[in-house]
Design a protein around this motif. Structure first.
Motif, mmCIF file in Angstrom:
data_model
loop_
_atom_site.group_PDB
_atom_site.id
_atom_site.type_symbol
_atom_site.label_atom_id
_atom_site.label_comp_id
_atom_site.label_asym_id
_atom_site.label_seq_id
_atom_site.Cartn_x
_atom_site.Cartn_y
_atom_site.Cartn_z
ATOM 1 N N LEU A 99 34.783 47.966 33.385
ATOM 2 C CA LEU A 99 35.631 46.865 33.838
ATOM 3 C C LEU A 99 36.456 46.264 32.713
ATOM 4 O O LEU A 99 37.613 45.876 32.909
ATOM 5 N N SER A 100 35.874 46.159 31.526
ATOM 6 C CA SER A 100 36.564 45.505 30.413
ATOM 7 C C SER A 100 37.806 46.262 29.968
ATOM 8 O O SER A 100 38.662 45.701 29.275
ATOM 9 N N GLN A 101 37.947 47.519 30.379
ATOM 10 C CA GLN A 101 39.079 48.337 29.957
ATOM 11 C C GLN A 101 40.224 48.356 30.971
ATOM 12 O O GLN A 101 41.259 48.987 30.725
ATOM 13 N N LEU A 102 40.065 47.704 32.105
ATOM 14 C CA LEU A 102 41.100 47.742 33.135
ATOM 15 C C LEU A 102 42.331 46.948 32.710
ATOM 16 O O LEU A 102 42.224 45.853 32.161
ATOM 17 N N TYR A 138 39.257 37.137 31.181
ATOM 18 C CA TYR A 138 39.246 38.191 32.186
ATOM 19 C C TYR A 138 39.382 37.586 33.591
ATOM 20 O O TYR A 138 40.181 38.046 34.413
ATOM 21 N N GLY A 139 38.623 36.549 33.843
ATOM 22 C CA GLY A 139 38.623 35.964 35.177
ATOM 23 C C GLY A 139 39.938 35.312 35.558
ATOM 24 O O GLY A 139 40.272 35.232 36.751
ATOM 25 N N GLU A 140 40.705 34.849 34.577
ATOM 26 C CA GLU A 140 41.953 34.156 34.872
ATOM 27 C C GLU A 140 42.964 35.036 35.588
ATOM 28 O O GLU A 140 43.877 34.530 36.253
ATOM 29 N N HIS A 141 42.805 36.351 35.488
ATOM 30 C CA HIS A 141 43.726 37.243 36.196
ATOM 31 C C HIS A 141 43.600 37.070 37.709
ATOM 32 O O HIS A 141 44.583 37.288 38.441
ATOM 33 N N ILE A 352 31.766 34.181 36.943
ATOM 34 C CA ILE A 352 33.197 33.887 36.809
ATOM 35 C C ILE A 352 33.701 33.621 38.217
ATOM 36 O O ILE A 352 33.565 34.471 39.105
ATOM 37 N N THR A 353 34.322 32.456 38.425
ATOM 38 C CA THR A 353 34.598 31.993 39.786
ATOM 39 C C THR A 353 36.070 31.634 39.969
ATOM 40 O O THR A 353 36.445 30.453 39.918
#
Length: 385
Positions: A99-102, A138-141, A352-353
């Motif tokens: 996931l971290s690489q997307l 990451y979650g801000e996307h 992350i919400t």
């Protein structure tokens, strides 16, 4: 409904008499448990000085709605990954995708895939090792990140919601002191005007076995109803409130970052990326159907809660293997943590919400600040508190 007023948020709230207060007045996990943690940067803190204004409406563009439906970035042709359905209609386990690489396109496709499958379990992830700042960015996307009004958060990162089950013997005693089961089906913070959509959860530490999360599919629950019953539910709206959760936090000596809120949402909501309808209910926060009398509302809500919670053929159980990240769509699922392990051990996780759109039954109302869901003030007057 009386069944909606029980709270046991011991894993998200400060526990007076067990937890501590540091020299700056911040509420923290006690030293013994802090020293035993392998992820101190993710430990919860509760800062009484953090005060936030009421959340305001914003227009939300769902990442899944702009995604390439082929999902070719998330799952490239000839890629070295494996997809395994958990159940035919609900849930998928993924290995071989980090996931971290997307990139942004991959994240959009991820949001669509999660909306389609409800719950997606990613194995062998490096999320936890990258720290709180990475998780926030990451979650801000996926939307504006929700700051929980009462739960613990890592110091300096209020956007992350921490669950921390303390590795103390009496932790289990207090959980089950007044209840025979800790199962509490819910959809996260449904009391907000714009509740979450694509939601990430990663268990950093936990028991070798147990501590799973169970999920129910409210899209399939809606489809199971007869056309006549579906028609009867159309146009009904439900009052959701955070008052009991706030009271629970205060009662344990905890904090209140924002004042309690109440909002009215459609009983049946439509997903902006898939167009599917789902039953949108939440036992801890849903109080009544505003168009019905009290006895009528209680009767109908009980039927729907029982329908969702007892239908094992529209549910799944997510097992927390090390380095797993589970992503679900709060618009079409409800879930509950499971406490079933014996030895006192820390179950430490972060969520992350990202907030999503204001729930709508008809997509013509999408991203409208005002649409007809009933009179909130009148609904609140009619609810026993």
């Amino acid at each position: 409904m009386s069944t909606g007023h029980r709270f046991g948020n011991f894993d998200i709230h400060f526990y007076n008499g067990v937890d501590e207060v540091d020299k700056d007045g911040v509420l923290v996990i006690n030293k013994k448990n802090r020293d035993a943690s392998n992820f101190p940067d993710f430990l919860p803190t509760w800062d009484p000085t953090q005060k936030y204004p009421p959340l305001k409406f914003f227009k939300h563009e769902d990442p899944g709605a702009r995604a390439d439906p082929s999902l070719s970035t998330l799952f490239p042709k000839n890629g070295d990954y494996e997809l395994k359905k958990v159940t035919p209609k609900f849930g998928t386990q993924v290995t071989g995708v980090q996931l971290s690489q997307l990139d942004d396109k991959g994240k959009d496709e991820l949001a669509l895939f999660v909306a389609q499958r409800g719950v997606v379990i990613f194995r062998e992830q490096d999320f936890g090792s990258k720290g709180p700042e990475f998780a926030v960015k990451y979650g801000e996307h996926f939307g504006r990140l929700h700051i929980h009004p009462t739960s613990g958060a890592p110091r300096g990162h209020p956007e992350l919601h921490i669950t921390f089950r303390r590795p103390d013997k009496n932790e289990f005693e207090r959980v089950f002191s007044q209840r025979t089961s800790n199962v509490g089906w819910h959809s996260d913070v449904s009391y907000e005007l714009q509740p979450p959509g694509t939601t990430f959860f990663s268990v950093l530490e936990g028991p070798d076995a147990g501590g799973d999360t169970i999920f129910a599919d409210t899209v399939e629950a809606y489809k199971r109803l007869s056309p006549a019953f579906q028609e009867r539910l159309a146009g009904l709206n439900v009052l959701h409130t955070s008052k009991d959760q706030a009271s629970n936090s205060r009662g344990q000596g905890g904090i209140e970052r924002r004042k309690p809120v109440s909002n009215i949402h459609p009983l049946i909501r439509t997903h902006p990326a898939t167009g599917e309808k789902a039953i949108y209910l939440n036992k801890p926060f849903a109080r009544r159907i505003v168009e019905l009398k009290e006895e009528e509302s209680d009767y109908l809500l009980k039927f729907l809660f029982d329908h969702i919670e007892s239908s094992h053929d529209l549910q799944l159980r997510a097992n927390w293997e090390p380095n797993s990240v589970v992503i679900w769509d709060n618009r079409r699922t409800v879930h509950s943590a499971i406490i079933d392990w014996d030895t006192p051990v820390s179950r430490h996780a972060f969520r992350i919400t990202p907030q999503a759109e204001r729930p709508v039954e008809d997509l013509k109302d999408l991203n409208k600040e005002e649409h007809d869901v009933g009179d909130l003030e009148e609904a609140l007057k009619s609810v026993k508190t």
